[in-house]
Write a protein that holds these residues in place. Structure first.
Motif, PDB file in Angstrom:
ATOM      1  N   TRP A  11      21.153 -36.760 -29.966  1.00 36.00           N
ATOM      2  CA  TRP A  11      22.229 -36.772 -28.976  1.00 36.00           C
ATOM      3  C   TRP A  11      23.530 -36.266 -29.574  1.00 36.00           C
ATOM      4  O   TRP A  11      24.296 -35.550 -28.925  1.00 36.00           O
ATOM      5  CB  TRP A  11      22.427 -38.172 -28.391  1.00 36.00           C
ATOM      6  CG  TRP A  11      21.480 -38.441 -27.269  1.00 36.00           C
ATOM      7  CD1 TRP A  11      20.419 -39.306 -27.282  1.00 36.00           C
ATOM      8  CD2 TRP A  11      21.484 -37.843 -25.974  1.00 36.00           C
ATOM      9  NE1 TRP A  11      19.763 -39.274 -26.086  1.00 36.00           N
ATOM     10  CE2 TRP A  11      20.401 -38.376 -25.255  1.00 36.00           C
ATOM     11  CE3 TRP A  11      22.277 -36.888 -25.352  1.00 36.00           C
ATOM     12  CZ2 TRP A  11      20.104 -38.010 -23.955  1.00 36.00           C
ATOM     13  CZ3 TRP A  11      21.986 -36.525 -24.049  1.00 36.00           C
ATOM     14  CH2 TRP A  11      20.904 -37.087 -23.368  1.00 36.00           C
ATOM     15  N   TYR A  12      23.807 -36.628 -30.808  1.00 35.59           N
ATOM     16  CA  TYR A  12      25.044 -36.180 -31.443  1.00 35.59           C
ATOM     17  C   TYR A  12      25.053 -34.653 -31.621  1.00 35.59           C
ATOM     18  O   TYR A  12      26.095 -34.016 -31.498  1.00 35.59           O
ATOM     19  CB  TYR A  12      25.233 -36.879 -32.795  1.00 35.59           C
ATOM     20  CG  TYR A  12      26.544 -36.530 -33.430  1.00 35.59           C
ATOM     21  CD1 TYR A  12      27.726 -37.127 -32.996  1.00 35.59           C
ATOM     22  CD2 TYR A  12      26.622 -35.584 -34.453  1.00 35.59           C
ATOM     23  CE1 TYR A  12      28.948 -36.792 -33.558  1.00 35.59           C
ATOM     24  CE2 TYR A  12      27.842 -35.257 -35.023  1.00 35.59           C
ATOM     25  CZ  TYR A  12      28.993 -35.853 -34.565  1.00 35.59           C
ATOM     26  OH  TYR A  12      30.194 -35.520 -35.118  1.00 35.59           O
ATOM     27  N   VAL A  14      23.689 -32.368 -29.733  1.00 43.82           N
ATOM     28  CA  VAL A  14      23.617 -31.592 -28.487  1.00 43.82           C
ATOM     29  C   VAL A  14      24.837 -30.677 -28.374  1.00 43.82           C
ATOM     30  O   VAL A  14      25.974 -31.126 -28.538  1.00 43.82           O
ATOM     31  CB  VAL A  14      23.553 -32.526 -27.252  1.00 43.82           C
ATOM     32  CG1 VAL A  14      23.812 -31.757 -25.970  1.00 43.82           C
ATOM     33  CG2 VAL A  14      22.211 -33.225 -27.187  1.00 43.82           C
ATOM     34  N   ARG A  19      28.433 -34.358 -23.548  1.00 46.03           N
ATOM     35  CA  ARG A  19      27.875 -35.714 -23.527  1.00 46.03           C
ATOM     36  C   ARG A  19      28.935 -36.670 -24.031  1.00 46.03           C
ATOM     37  O   ARG A  19      29.847 -36.287 -24.760  1.00 46.03           O
ATOM     38  CB  ARG A  19      26.577 -35.841 -24.302  1.00 46.03           C
ATOM     39  CG  ARG A  19      26.685 -36.026 -25.807  1.00 46.03           C
ATOM     40  CD  ARG A  19      26.990 -34.724 -26.482  1.00 46.03           C
ATOM     41  NE  ARG A  19      26.910 -34.756 -27.918  1.00 46.03           N
ATOM     42  CZ  ARG A  19      27.959 -34.492 -28.677  1.00 46.03           C
ATOM     43  NH1 ARG A  19      29.125 -34.261 -28.159  1.00 46.03           N
ATOM     44  NH2 ARG A  19      27.820 -34.459 -29.979  1.00 46.03           N
ATOM     45  N   LEU A  20      28.808 -37.894 -23.631  1.00 42.94           N
ATOM     46  CA  LEU A  20      29.743 -38.943 -24.030  1.00 42.94           C
ATOM     47  C   LEU A  20      28.931 -40.080 -24.620  1.00 42.94           C
ATOM     48  O   LEU A  20      28.014 -40.582 -23.980  1.00 42.94           O
ATOM     49  CB  LEU A  20      30.539 -39.430 -22.810  1.00 42.94           C
ATOM     50  CG  LEU A  20      31.501 -40.577 -23.034  1.00 42.94           C
ATOM     51  CD1 LEU A  20      32.637 -40.144 -23.962  1.00 42.94           C
ATOM     52  CD2 LEU A  20      32.055 -41.050 -21.697  1.00 42.94           C
ATOM     53  N   MET A  21      29.254 -40.468 -25.825  1.00 38.66           N
ATOM     54  CA  MET A  21      28.534 -41.550 -26.484  1.00 38.66           C
ATOM     55  C   MET A  21      29.505 -42.719 -26.640  1.00 38.66           C
ATOM     56  O   MET A  21      30.575 -42.567 -27.223  1.00 38.66           O
ATOM     57  CB  MET A  21      27.998 -41.083 -27.831  1.00 38.66           C
ATOM     58  CG  MET A  21      27.034 -39.913 -27.685  1.00 38.66           C
ATOM     59  SD  MET A  21      26.418 -39.281 -29.243  1.00 38.66           S
ATOM     60  CE  MET A  21      25.101 -40.454 -29.559  1.00 38.66           C
TER      61      MET A  21
END
Length: 114
Positions: A11-12, A14, A19-21
């Motif tokens: 995910w990091y 991408v 995206r928001l983590m």
């Protein structure tokens, strides 16, 4: 450990879409500020009122009976001794985690080394 490394690493990394983590800890310990930042990131604004939900979001029935609410979770996860109770109790597990956790990701997300 591998699941954590791969899941958050993928995910990091991408780049194809935004995206928001958001870390669970930030929602728990800095909820209003975190939600405000999330709203602003999405182009919105935070409402003038903010309310904590103190009961368990999972409900009190079925498999979630006895789940901790906000205050109980705050007490548990806000205390480093209670937070780690029953986790990584075997020195071999601790050694494995130290050797295999992605230290770059741990640092990026603000987690202390194990």
């Amino acid at each position: 450990v591998e699941l954590w490394n791969v899941w958050y690493g993928d995910w990091y990394d991408v780049v194809e879409f935004p995206r928001l983590m958001v870390r669970f800890e930030d929602l728990m310990f800095h909820a209003e500020d975190t939600v405000t930042q999330v709203c602003e990131c999405g182009g919105g604004t935070m409402r003038s009122w903010f309310r904590y939900v103190e009961d368990s979001a999972k409900g009190q029935y079925g498999p979630h009976a006895g789940s901790a609410g906000f205050l109980a979770s705050l007490v548990t996860y806000g205390n480093s001794t209670l937070r780690m109770e029953g986790i990584l109790t075997d020195e071999k597990d601790v050694a494995y985690a130290r050797q295999h956790l992605d230290t770059d990701l741990m640092d990026i997300f603000g987690y202390a080394p194990i």
